[in-house]
Design an enzyme around this catalytic site. Sequence first.
Site, PDB file in Angstrom:
ATOM      1  N   HIS A  55       0.824  -1.223   0.000  1.00 43.71           N
ATOM      2  CA  HIS A  55       0.000   0.000   0.000  1.00 43.71           C
ATOM      3  C   HIS A  55       0.853   1.267   0.000  1.00 43.71           C
ATOM      4  O   HIS A  55       0.391   2.313  -0.443  1.00 43.71           O
ATOM      5  CB  HIS A  55      -0.984  -0.040   1.169  1.00 43.71           C
ATOM      6  CG  HIS A  55      -2.063  -1.060   0.978  1.00 43.71           C
ATOM      7  ND1 HIS A  55      -3.395  -0.739   0.933  1.00 43.71           N
ATOM      8  CD2 HIS A  55      -1.995  -2.400   0.764  1.00 43.71           C
ATOM      9  CE1 HIS A  55      -4.106  -1.843   0.727  1.00 43.71           C
ATOM     10  NE2 HIS A  55      -3.283  -2.863   0.626  1.00 43.71           N
ATOM     11  N   GLY A  74       5.491   6.404  -4.479  1.00 36.65           N
ATOM     12  CA  GLY A  74       5.803   4.975  -4.421  1.00 36.65           C
ATOM     13  C   GLY A  74       6.272   4.545  -3.040  1.00 36.65           C
ATOM     14  O   GLY A  74       5.687   4.952  -2.025  1.00 36.65           O
ATOM     15  N   ASP A  76       7.920   5.312  -0.501  1.00 33.95           N
ATOM     16  CA  ASP A  76       8.550   6.501   0.085  1.00 33.95           C
ATOM     17  C   ASP A  76       8.128   6.746   1.532  1.00 33.95           C
ATOM     18  O   ASP A  76       8.399   7.813   2.085  1.00 33.95           O
ATOM     19  CB  ASP A  76       8.224   7.742  -0.772  1.00 33.95           C
ATOM     20  CG  ASP A  76       6.738   8.055  -0.780  1.00 33.95           C
ATOM     21  OD1 ASP A  76       5.944   7.272  -0.200  1.00 33.95           O
ATOM     22  OD2 ASP A  76       6.353   9.088  -1.377  1.00 33.95           O
ATOM     23  N   SER A  78       5.258   7.358   2.690  1.00 34.00           N
ATOM     24  CA  SER A  78       4.188   8.361   2.873  1.00 34.00           C
ATOM     25  C   SER A  78       3.011   7.813   3.671  1.00 34.00           C
ATOM     26  O   SER A  78       2.360   8.556   4.407  1.00 34.00           O
ATOM     27  CB  SER A  78       3.705   8.890   1.518  1.00 34.00           C
ATOM     28  OG  SER A  78       3.112   7.852   0.759  1.00 34.00           O
ATOM     29  N   HIS A 186      -1.065 -13.245  -0.838  1.00 36.38           N
ATOM     30  CA  HIS A 186      -2.312 -13.597  -0.155  1.00 36.38           C
ATOM     31  C   HIS A 186      -2.287 -15.017   0.413  1.00 36.38           C
ATOM     32  O   HIS A 186      -3.268 -15.475   0.981  1.00 36.38           O
ATOM     33  CB  HIS A 186      -3.510 -13.377  -1.088  1.00 36.38           C
ATOM     34  CG  HIS A 186      -3.893 -11.936  -1.201  1.00 36.38           C
ATOM     35  ND1 HIS A 186      -4.906 -11.470  -2.020  1.00 36.38           N
ATOM     36  CD2 HIS A 186      -3.388 -10.828  -0.588  1.00 36.38           C
ATOM     37  CE1 HIS A 186      -5.008 -10.161  -1.906  1.00 36.38           C
ATOM     38  NE2 HIS A 186      -4.093  -9.739  -1.047  1.00 36.38           N
ATOM     39  N   THR A 187      -1.163 -15.723   0.294  1.00 34.72           N
ATOM     40  CA  THR A 187      -1.009 -17.018   0.958  1.00 34.72           C
ATOM     41  C   THR A 187      -0.729 -16.859   2.454  1.00 34.72           C
ATOM     42  O   THR A 187      -0.870 -17.807   3.217  1.00 34.72           O
ATOM     43  CB  THR A 187       0.113 -17.857   0.303  1.00 34.72           C
ATOM     44  OG1 THR A 187       0.130 -19.156   0.908  1.00 34.72           O
ATOM     45  CG2 THR A 187       1.490 -17.217   0.454  1.00 34.72           C
ATOM     46  N   THR A 206      -3.854 -22.178   5.258  1.00 38.62           N
ATOM     47  CA  THR A 206      -2.513 -22.159   5.865  1.00 38.62           C
ATOM     48  C   THR A 206      -1.928 -20.741   5.896  1.00 38.62           C
ATOM     49  O   THR A 206      -0.899 -20.478   5.276  1.00 38.62           O
ATOM     50  CB  THR A 206      -1.563 -23.070   5.064  1.00 38.62           C
ATOM     51  OG1 THR A 206      -1.575 -22.635   3.682  1.00 38.62           O
ATOM     52  CG2 THR A 206      -1.967 -24.526   5.132  1.00 38.62           C
TER      53      THR A 206
HETATM   54 FE1  HEB Z   1      -3.814  -7.735  -0.535  1.00 39.48          FE
HETATM   55  C1  HEB Z   1      -5.043  -8.351   2.648  1.00 39.48           C
HETATM   56  C2  HEB Z   1      -6.912  -6.540  -1.471  1.00 39.48           C
HETATM   57  C3  HEB Z   1      -2.629  -7.150  -3.699  1.00 39.48           C
HETATM   58  C4  HEB Z   1      -0.623  -8.336   0.592  1.00 39.48           C
HETATM   59  N1  HEB Z   1      -5.605  -7.494   0.432  1.00 39.48           N
HETATM   60  C5  HEB Z   1      -5.892  -7.783   1.720  1.00 39.48           C
HETATM   61  C6  HEB Z   1      -7.247  -7.438   1.990  1.00 39.48           C
HETATM   62  C7  HEB Z   1      -7.771  -6.920   0.843  1.00 39.48           C
HETATM   63  C8  HEB Z   1      -6.737  -6.970  -0.143  1.00 39.48           C
HETATM   64  C9  HEB Z   1      -9.182  -6.378   0.639  1.00 39.48           C
HETATM   65  C10 HEB Z   1      -7.967  -7.606   3.325  1.00 39.48           C
HETATM   66  C11 HEB Z   1      -7.882  -6.319   4.122  1.00 39.48           C
HETATM   67  C12 HEB Z   1      -8.663  -6.446   5.433  1.00 39.48           C
HETATM   68  O1  HEB Z   1      -8.012  -6.470   6.488  1.00 39.48           O
HETATM   69  O2  HEB Z   1      -9.880  -6.595   5.411  1.00 39.48           O
HETATM   70  N2  HEB Z   1      -4.607  -7.012  -2.270  1.00 39.48           N
HETATM   71  C13 HEB Z   1      -5.907  -6.603  -2.464  1.00 39.48           C
HETATM   72  C14 HEB Z   1      -6.102  -6.246  -3.850  1.00 39.48           C
HETATM   73  C15 HEB Z   1      -4.896  -6.419  -4.459  1.00 39.48           C
HETATM   74  C16 HEB Z   1      -3.965  -6.896  -3.462  1.00 39.48           C
HETATM   75  C17 HEB Z   1      -7.399  -5.783  -4.451  1.00 39.48           C
HETATM   76  C18 HEB Z   1      -4.531  -6.156  -5.917  1.00 39.48           C
HETATM   77  C19 HEB Z   1      -4.930  -7.260  -6.777  1.00 39.48           C
HETATM   78  N3  HEB Z   1      -1.967  -7.717  -1.384  1.00 39.48           N
HETATM   79  C20 HEB Z   1      -1.694  -7.417  -2.684  1.00 39.48           C
HETATM   80  C21 HEB Z   1      -0.266  -7.432  -2.886  1.00 39.48           C
HETATM   81  C22 HEB Z   1       0.308  -7.725  -1.681  1.00 39.48           C
HETATM   82  C23 HEB Z   1      -0.774  -7.928  -0.747  1.00 39.48           C
HETATM   83  C24 HEB Z   1       0.425  -7.147  -4.202  1.00 39.48           C
HETATM   84  C25 HEB Z   1       1.750  -7.837  -1.285  1.00 39.48           C
HETATM   85  C26 HEB Z   1       2.795  -7.573  -1.959  1.00 39.48           C
HETATM   86  N4  HEB Z   1      -2.987  -8.250   1.275  1.00 39.48           N
HETATM   87  C27 HEB Z   1      -1.664  -8.554   1.483  1.00 39.48           C
HETATM   88  C28 HEB Z   1      -1.497  -9.123   2.786  1.00 39.48           C
HETATM   89  C29 HEB Z   1      -2.763  -9.108   3.396  1.00 39.48           C
HETATM   90  C30 HEB Z   1      -3.673  -8.564   2.414  1.00 39.48           C
HETATM   91  C31 HEB Z   1      -0.201  -9.640   3.372  1.00 39.48           C
HETATM   92  C32 HEB Z   1      -3.165  -9.643   4.789  1.00 39.48           C
HETATM   93  C33 HEB Z   1      -3.176  -8.586   5.858  1.00 39.48           C
HETATM   94  C34 HEB Z   1      -3.607  -9.191   7.187  1.00 39.48           C
HETATM   95  O3  HEB Z   1      -3.574 -10.441   7.355  1.00 39.48           O
HETATM   96  O4  HEB Z   1      -3.990  -8.432   8.071  1.00 39.48           O
HETATM   97 CA    CA Z   2      -0.775 -20.270   2.888  1.00 40.94          CA
END
Ligand code: HEB
Ligand code: CA
Length: 345
Positions: A55, A74, A76, A78, A186-187, A206
């Site tokens: 983010h 990017g 940075d 922020s 997202h594993t 898992t």
């Molecule tokens: Fe992520 C979580 C969306 C890409 C890493 N995600 C998450 C959530 C959502 C999302 C809605 C939940 C939040 C709450 O707390 O409720 N993603 C999303 C979208 C996209 C993404 C729409 C575009 C396709 N991711 C991504 C990437 C990465 C990530 C590229 C790295 C490199 N995520 C993530 C993580 C998590 C999430 C590590 C978990 C956190 C916790 O566990 O707390």
């Molecule tokens: Ca997993």
Amino acid sequence: AAALNRRVACPDGVHTASNEACCQLFAVREDLQKNLFDGAQCNAEAHESLRLTFHDAIAISPALEAQGTFGGGGADGSIAIFSHIETAFHPNIGLDEIVEKQRPFIERHNLGVADFIQFAGALGASNCPGAPQLSAFVGRKDATRPAPDGLVPEPFHTPDMIFDRLADASQGEFDPILTVWLLTAHTVAAANDVDPTIPGSPFDSTPGEFDSQFFLETQLKGTLFPGDGPNQGEVESPMRGEFRLQSDFAIARDERTACEWQSFVNNQTKVQQMFQFVFHDLSLFGQNITDLVDCTEVIPVPKPLRQATHFPAGFTVRDIEHACAETPFPTLPTQPGPKTSVAPV
Ligand code: HEB
Ligand code: CA
């Protein structure tokens, strides 16, 4: 070659490093592992720290700049430096918590905010068995102004919107295929705020392992809402306790990305290599690599996976919604026992 390999002794009297700029990271690593990641665990804070890297980094838009508008900086920092502004943006919901948890660590060490965010995410991920060793750089320029709203993808965005946003932020590098690689994250992930009645609901069975279960389980037929769904950005998941984002569902089935998605199932080498590659590039958005020092050596090499890829108990290949016509779904064992539900993180 000998000269290139020469290491410096760090002022702490304990560590050596390839570059003295990396020495400061050992104390940050120790502090984070002990006091944010519960003793080097792949815990909720590790997940949130990884999410925060995305983010911060994704908020950059050459397309806005071309129209004469500031497009964000990017990776940075922020999102933490101007957290009162950026964590109020809708897609950043929930990130105020990890920003405030990280803040005292930033204050007691001498690292830039941008460097800190990417370092904490890479370190947190290293606590998840099966993860690749993600890169760590120091020397990024910190933000002097907040990123504009509207640059972070939402789970209710269409694949087209998401692919366009990633292509813009990466100056064309992140195409739909590389977007799949990014979603490997997202594993080790859960949703807290899409359905606030069931915080900590994982995207696969898992969430403590950096494996390919996410790519398998997102292809199972959705049958239920784990909480009070449907919520905006949510679609039906295959089992109780598991959460499915609409964007993950759609990219898993999109004709441009379905075969790439499936190709990660039971291919741990690919999981590691592709995510390592895209994280490296994502973590440098808006920065010039030639100004930075590579301190990846400070990130521990993660432990190997504990479990082979499998259908969760009660599921077989018959529960797969086939979206890739070219390649057969891999043959995999089913975990023994009755259908279970996934525990919250
Ligand atoms: Fe992520 C979580 C969306 C890409 C890493 N995600 C998450 C959530 C959502 C999302 C809605 C939940 C939040 C709450 O707390 O409720 N993603 C999303 C979208 C996209 C993404 C729409 C575009 C396709 N991711 C991504 C990437 C990465 C990530 C590229 C790295 C490199 N995520 C993530 C993580 C998590 C999430 C590590 C978990 C956190 C916790 O566990 O707390
Ligand atoms: Ca997993």
